[in-house]
Design a protein around this motif. Structure first.
Motif, mmCIF file in Angstrom:
data_model
loop_
_atom_site.group_PDB
_atom_site.id
_atom_site.type_symbol
_atom_site.label_atom_id
_atom_site.label_comp_id
_atom_site.label_asym_id
_atom_site.label_seq_id
_atom_site.Cartn_x
_atom_site.Cartn_y
_atom_site.Cartn_z
ATOM 1 N N ARG A 133 4.752 -0.588 -0.362
ATOM 2 C CA ARG A 133 4.273 0.540 0.458
ATOM 3 C C ARG A 133 2.972 0.181 1.167
ATOM 4 O O ARG A 133 2.772 0.540 2.328
ATOM 5 C CB ARG A 133 4.081 1.768 -0.427
ATOM 6 N N SER A 134 2.105 -0.545 0.477
ATOM 7 C CA SER A 134 0.824 -0.931 1.087
ATOM 8 C C SER A 134 0.996 -1.973 2.176
ATOM 9 O O SER A 134 0.183 -2.040 3.111
ATOM 10 C CB SER A 134 -0.123 -1.477 0.011
ATOM 11 N N ALA B 156 11.308 1.980 -2.135
ATOM 12 C CA ALA B 156 10.108 1.970 -1.293
ATOM 13 C C ALA B 156 10.436 1.441 0.098
ATOM 14 O O ALA B 156 9.953 1.966 1.112
ATOM 15 C CB ALA B 156 9.016 1.126 -1.944
ATOM 16 N N ALA C 138 6.672 -1.810 -6.182
ATOM 17 C CA ALA C 138 6.958 -0.874 -5.086
ATOM 18 C C ALA C 138 5.671 -0.445 -4.394
ATOM 19 O O ALA C 138 5.633 -0.279 -3.164
ATOM 20 C CB ALA C 138 7.707 0.340 -5.631
ATOM 21 N N ALA C 139 4.600 -0.248 -5.167
ATOM 22 C CA ALA C 139 3.317 0.142 -4.569
ATOM 23 C C ALA C 139 2.817 -0.929 -3.609
ATOM 24 O O ALA C 139 2.280 -0.615 -2.530
ATOM 25 C CB ALA C 139 2.287 0.397 -5.666
ATOM 26 N N GLU D 210 12.484 4.098 2.022
ATOM 27 C CA GLU D 210 11.641 5.212 2.465
ATOM 28 C C GLU D 210 11.021 4.946 3.837
ATOM 29 O O GLU D 210 10.814 5.864 4.633
ATOM 30 C CB GLU D 210 10.505 5.449 1.462
ATOM 31 N N ARG D 211 10.718 3.681 4.090
ATOM 32 C CA ARG D 211 10.060 3.304 5.343
ATOM 33 C C ARG D 211 11.023 2.700 6.353
ATOM 34 O O ARG D 211 10.601 2.141 7.362
ATOM 35 C CB ARG D 211 8.922 2.319 5.046
ATOM 36 N N ASP E 11 2.087 0.086 10.011
ATOM 37 C CA ASP E 11 2.098 1.513 10.340
ATOM 38 C C ASP E 11 2.803 1.846 11.648
ATOM 39 O O ASP E 11 2.807 2.997 12.084
ATOM 40 C CB ASP E 11 0.666 2.055 10.378
ATOM 41 N N VAL F 62 3.688 -2.396 4.247
ATOM 42 C CA VAL F 62 4.462 -1.998 5.428
ATOM 43 C C VAL F 62 3.519 -1.623 6.569
ATOM 44 O O VAL F 62 2.576 -0.854 6.388
ATOM 45 C CB VAL F 62 5.402 -0.826 5.091
#
Length: 351
Positions: free
Chosen positions: A121-122, A162, A117-118, A165-166, A126, A124
């Motif tokens: 997140r990295s 994850a 998941a980390a 969330e985005r 911005d 995705v």
């Protein structure tokens, strides 16, 4: 007609429909699948939707089409899909995501085809106007190049959380999901619960001759149906092949445990052979990757010599081979294949 090898461990796609499966196909009720009128296709789709915990499902000619239709339904041209660097869509779908959906692929590393998941997140983007839009996270369960590894459900859930969330959609390439189910003892719906779409292949370990079934929400499947037609996947009296899938789901799931046991048996038998090195000792499902370079042979050379002995095992690189167990190779066949590999390695050492 050329005779095939006696023992074929090239892939679990080498299975052939059994006599009872052929009988089920011959007696199948059929109708016009494209018009939604084939009763056998409708039954199969309902079975898979229920199996995966989804609202609806769509029968497609191949697993690759399941991935490509899902990618097209989830994305717009210029979007980006996040997936593992060894994924089927990266290596074995002829650039389909780019050609058919116009999307970019952002690949992640990770042991045995699994990422965290980390990492998601990295990865995705911005949302900057000069960057492509991250739109979909795609996982593969079991992992193919990862050696048939089973994703832990808590990691799948975390990856899906994850993504959510985005604002990203999620997709599961479940070509061998039923192998994961049997190996773990967990239901298919538990693996797929965090994923907006998921599919299973019928023509690998389940032993059907053709087809995959993609599942998701009713709205997703309605959108996917458009691209099924656009990509040329609509069929007519497809109940004949859907019946094979129905038979497979009713009769061939629990027996996947035999394939897993045979894979472990094969790994144990070849591990002591001089010049052979297993890629991993963790044989979770039906795949065994091994390096043959210690024999002095390349993998293609070893494959050629094995074939002369009636055994087919695939060379996946210059050094590495992959054996895949399935319902058409029993324990005796696995033992014979291991003996053939030992003989090839010993002959190479003497030359």
């Amino acid at each position: 007609m050329t005779e095939g090898p006696r023992i074929d461990l090239f892939s679990d796609t080498q299975t052939r429909p059994s006599r009872p499966m052929r009988e089920a196909m011959a007696s199948a009720e059929v109708g016009d699948e494209q018009l939604g009128e084939d009763p056998s296709v409708r039954t199969l789709c309902a079975m898979v939707a229920d199996l995966l915990g989804k609202e609806d499902a769509l029968f497609l000619p191949s697993g690759t089409m399941c991935n490509e239709v899902a990618y097209r339904a989830h994305t717009q041209p210029g979007d980006e899909i996040i997936l593992h660097e060894t994924s089927h869509a990266v290596h074995y779908e002829v650039g389909g995501p780019a050609a058919l959906s116009g999307v970019a692929l952002r690949t992640l590393p990770g042991e045995r085809g699994i990422f965290t998941a980390a990492q998601v997140r990295s990865a995705v983007r911005d949302g900057a106007p000069h960057a492509q839009r991250s739109r979909l996270v795609s996982v593969e369960n079991t992992t193919n190049i990862g050696g048939g590894a089973v994703w832990p459900i808590d990691m799948l859930d975390a990856v899906a959380d994850a993504a959510r969330e985005r604002g990203l959609a999620t997709h599961m390439d479940g070509a061998r999901l039923m192998n994961a189910v049997v190996a773990s003892g967990q239901p298919a719906a538990a693996f797929a619960r965090g994923y907006d779409s998921a599919w299973i292949d019928l023509s690998k370990g389940l032993g059907a001759p053709v087809g995959g079934v993609l599942a998701g929400s009713r709205d997703f499947i309605a959108e996917a149906l458009r691209f099924k037609h656009q990509f040329g996947g609509a069929m007519r009296q497809a109940g004949i092949i859907a019946a094979a899938g129905i038979y497979a789901l009713r009769h061939n799931v629990s027996r996947l445990a035999e394939d897993h046991a045979n894979a472990q048996r094969f790994a144990r038998l070849i591990a002591p052979i001089d010049g052979i090195e297993l890629a991993t000792d963790a044989i979770e499902t039906n795949m065994i990757y091994f390096d043959v370079s210690g024999t002095g042979l390349t993998a293609p050379q070893a494959a050629e010599r094995l074939l002369k002995r009636g055994v087919r095992i695939g060379a996946v690189s210059e050094r590495r081979m992959r054996a895949v167990t399935h319902l058409d190779v029993d324990a005796a066949g696995v033992e014979e294949a291991a003996q053939a590999l030992a003989a090839v390695a010993q002959a190479a050492a003497r030359s």
